[in-house]
Design a protein around this motif. Structure first.
Motif, PDB file in Angstrom:
ATOM      1  N   TRP A   1       0.743  -1.144  -0.125  1.00 34.81           N
ATOM      2  CA  TRP A   1       0.044  -0.174  -0.191  1.00 34.81           C
ATOM      3  C   TRP A   1       0.757   1.397   0.152  1.00 34.81           C
ATOM      4  CZ3 TRP A   1      -1.511   4.520   2.649  1.00 34.81           C
ATOM      5  CH2 TRP A   1      -2.566   5.021   2.282  1.00 34.81           C
ATOM      6  N   LEU A   2       2.071   1.265   0.765  1.00 31.51           N
ATOM      7  CA  LEU A   2       2.816   2.468   0.751  1.00 31.51           C
ATOM      8  C   LEU A   2       3.523   2.627  -0.400  1.00 31.51           C
ATOM      9  CD1 LEU A   2       4.388   1.782   4.619  1.00 31.51           C
ATOM     10  CD2 LEU A   2       2.612   3.529   3.808  1.00 31.51           C
ATOM     11  N   ALA A   3       3.903   1.366  -0.943  1.00 31.28           N
ATOM     12  CA  ALA A   3       4.664   1.430  -2.290  1.00 31.28           C
ATOM     13  C   ALA A   3       4.029   2.117  -3.297  1.00 31.28           C
ATOM     14  CB  ALA A   3       5.318   0.155  -2.713  1.00 31.28           C
ATOM     15  N   VAL A   4       2.777   2.017  -3.411  1.00 28.90           N
ATOM     16  CA  VAL A   4       1.786   2.311  -4.512  1.00 28.90           C
ATOM     17  C   VAL A   4       1.787   3.752  -4.458  1.00 28.90           C
ATOM     18  CG1 VAL A   4      -0.463   2.290  -5.359  1.00 28.90           C
ATOM     19  CG2 VAL A   4       0.359   0.156  -4.857  1.00 28.90           C
ATOM     20  N   ARG A   5       1.777   4.169  -3.281  1.00 28.75           N
ATOM     21  CA  ARG A   5       1.610   5.821  -2.875  1.00 28.75           C
ATOM     22  C   ARG A   5       2.849   6.547  -2.972  1.00 28.75           C
ATOM     23  NH1 ARG A   5      -2.303   2.803  -1.929  1.00 28.75           N
ATOM     24  NH2 ARG A   5      -4.206   3.627  -2.255  1.00 28.75           N
ATOM     25  N   LYS A   6       3.828   5.688  -3.406  1.00 30.12           N
ATOM     26  CA  LYS A   6       5.454   6.365  -3.643  1.00 30.12           C
ATOM     27  C   LYS A   6       5.650   6.797  -2.215  1.00 30.12           C
ATOM     28  CE  LYS A   6       5.792   5.836  -8.245  1.00 30.12           C
ATOM     29  NZ  LYS A   6       4.502   4.955  -8.339  1.00 30.12           N
ATOM     30  N   LEU A   7       5.438   6.359  -1.184  1.00 33.43           N
ATOM     31  CA  LEU A   7       6.245   6.675   0.197  1.00 33.43           C
ATOM     32  C   LEU A   7       7.362   5.916   0.502  1.00 33.43           C
ATOM     33  CD1 LEU A   7       2.523   6.885   2.034  1.00 33.43           C
ATOM     34  CD2 LEU A   7       4.095   8.613   1.889  1.00 33.43           C
ATOM     35  N   PRO A   8       8.153   6.366   1.159  1.00 29.23           N
ATOM     36  CA  PRO A   8       9.636   5.958   1.234  1.00 29.23           C
ATOM     37  C   PRO A   8       9.453   4.465   2.024  1.00 29.23           C
ATOM     38  CG  PRO A   8       9.798   7.894   2.076  1.00 29.23           C
ATOM     39  CD  PRO A   8       8.374   7.856   1.709  1.00 29.23           C
ATOM     40  N   PRO A   9      10.238   3.266   1.766  1.00 31.26           N
ATOM     41  CA  PRO A   9      10.186   2.154   2.514  1.00 31.26           C
ATOM     42  C   PRO A   9      10.702   2.421   3.783  1.00 31.26           C
ATOM     43  CG  PRO A   9      11.877   2.279   1.074  1.00 31.26           C
ATOM     44  CD  PRO A   9      11.295   3.354   0.572  1.00 31.26           C
ATOM     45  N   ILE A  10       9.854   1.702   4.708  1.00 34.13           N
ATOM     46  CA  ILE A  10      10.305   1.911   6.228  1.00 34.13           C
ATOM     47  C   ILE A  10      10.105   0.438   7.071  1.00 34.13           C
ATOM     48  CG2 ILE A  10       7.898   2.525   7.098  1.00 34.13           C
ATOM     49  CD1 ILE A  10       9.380   4.734   8.717  1.00 34.13           C
ATOM     50  N   PRO A  11      10.661   0.110   7.879  1.00 39.70           N
ATOM     51  CA  PRO A  11      10.502  -1.158   8.688  1.00 39.70           C
ATOM     52  C   PRO A  11       9.324  -1.232   9.382  1.00 39.70           C
ATOM     53  CG  PRO A  11      12.732  -0.164   9.391  1.00 39.70           C
ATOM     54  CD  PRO A  11      11.859   0.921   8.584  1.00 39.70           C
ATOM     55  N   ILE A  12       8.497  -2.168   9.103  1.00 41.36           N
ATOM     56  CA  ILE A  12       7.177  -2.514   9.666  1.00 41.36           C
ATOM     57  C   ILE A  12       7.274  -3.545  10.692  1.00 41.36           C
ATOM     58  CG2 ILE A  12       4.729  -2.816   9.278  1.00 41.36           C
ATOM     59  CD1 ILE A  12       5.081  -1.745   6.424  1.00 41.36           C
TER      60      ILE A  12
END
Length: 315
Positions: free
Chosen positions: A135-146
């Motif tokens: 979901w985050l990747a589709v919105r071009k948000l930086p990758p972050i540990p989850i």
């Protein structure tokens, strides 16, 4: 933390139980569903006690966030955002003895000598982590540990884990939550999102959140004509208050109210429709006079559509 309101689904279940005859064949099933939902909600409220003490400048907290990822929705009990990591919390409000069975991927609960199996919450949060990452990747948000945690809300629940040390660290009691979050903060020391990017992610979550709000009658295959009609008493909950001049009078406890019909209209909106006609109102409140129902509708000052004869009021 976003305001923790009672979920609309629980409100609909409560309204349905108010309006369903006591001997209805589906009442037991609905009562069981309501009990499960309320247990989960109470568990999440218990965890909110610990989350409210986290520094607000460092963490943004979402409760009951439900997002669409591809063709499917996924919902997280809590999502905690920081510039260093995101944290998913899956809250379990279960009493008794809990055993996490990794061979068959299930949670086993023993309570009062009764053994029950539940879906594996570890598998559930793994899936949520993957869905949130996409979901985050589709919105071009930086990758972050989850990261993710299973949080058992009751301190009296016994957790028995035939798990590896790595997995068992992901299952905690609620009281340990602040300490575990502090340890995560100590582990993740590199800021991977700016404050501006965290705020952008939070705005996207708010914008794309879609609460679980099913058509409750369709879900349980109940027809509107199976519901009890009439105004329910806000004191004793009996249905059938009588309109006497400007008041509603309960024949069971003699409670008098000028606004009891408002609670019943809330039931109508939750169960039947968000719009209502004069005829619908008469039928649901148990009135016979079109003029009295017209006065009630006028007093509500509701927006409406349609001509006078087929006018629909928007609740």
């Amino acid at each position: 933390m976003n305001e923790q309101k009672q979920p609309i689904y629980i409100q609909k279940l409560e309204a349905l139980l108010r309006r369903l005859p006591i001997n209805h064949q589906k009442r037991t099933k609905i009562e069981q569903s309501y009990a499960r939902q309320m247990a989960g909600y109470k568990g999440e409220k218990a965890i909110a006690y610990y989350l409210e003490r986290l520094p607000k400048k460092e963490y943004t907290i979402f409760h009951g966030l439900r997002l669409l990822e591809g063709p499917y929705y996924f919902q997280m009990d809590y999502l905690i955002l920081s510039s260093f990591f995101f944290l998913i919390l899956e809250v379990k409000n279960l009493s008794g003895i809990l055993t996490f069975d990794t061979n068959y991927r299930q949670l086993i609960r023993v309570n009062n000598e009764k053994e029950e199996a539940f879906p594996d919450p570890l598998l559930q949060v793994e899936r949520q982590q993957n869905q949130l990452t996409s979901w985050l990747a589709v919105r071009k948000l930086p990758p972050i540990p989850i990261e993710s945690l299973i949080v058992v809300s009751s301190p009296y629940t016994l957790i028995k884990n035939p798990l590896t040390p790595d997995l068992s660290r992901n299952i905690i009691h609620g009281a340990n939550l602040p300490l575990v979050i502090s340890s995560l903060q100590a582990r993740y020391t590199t800021q991977l999102m700016t404050n501006k990017e965290v705020n952008r992610a939070a705005k996207q979550f708010n914008k794309k959140h879609i609460p679980f709000n099913p058509d409750i009658l369709s879900k349980f295959q109940i027809q509107p004509n199976e519901l009890l009609t009439g105004v329910h008493c806000p004191v004793c909950s009996s249905i059938g208050m009588k309109k006497l001049y400007t008041n509603w009078i309960c024949s069971l406890c003699d409670h008098s109210s000028k606004i009891a019909h408002l609670h019943s209209l809330d039931d109508y909106k939750l169960l039947v429709s968000s719009t209502i006609t004069n005829r619908d109102l008469r039928g649901f409140l148990g009135l016979t006079s079109p003029s009295i129902s017209a006065k009630i509708l006028k007093s509500l000052n509701l927006p409406h559509t349609g001509t006078y004869k087929d006018r629909r009021y928007h609740l």
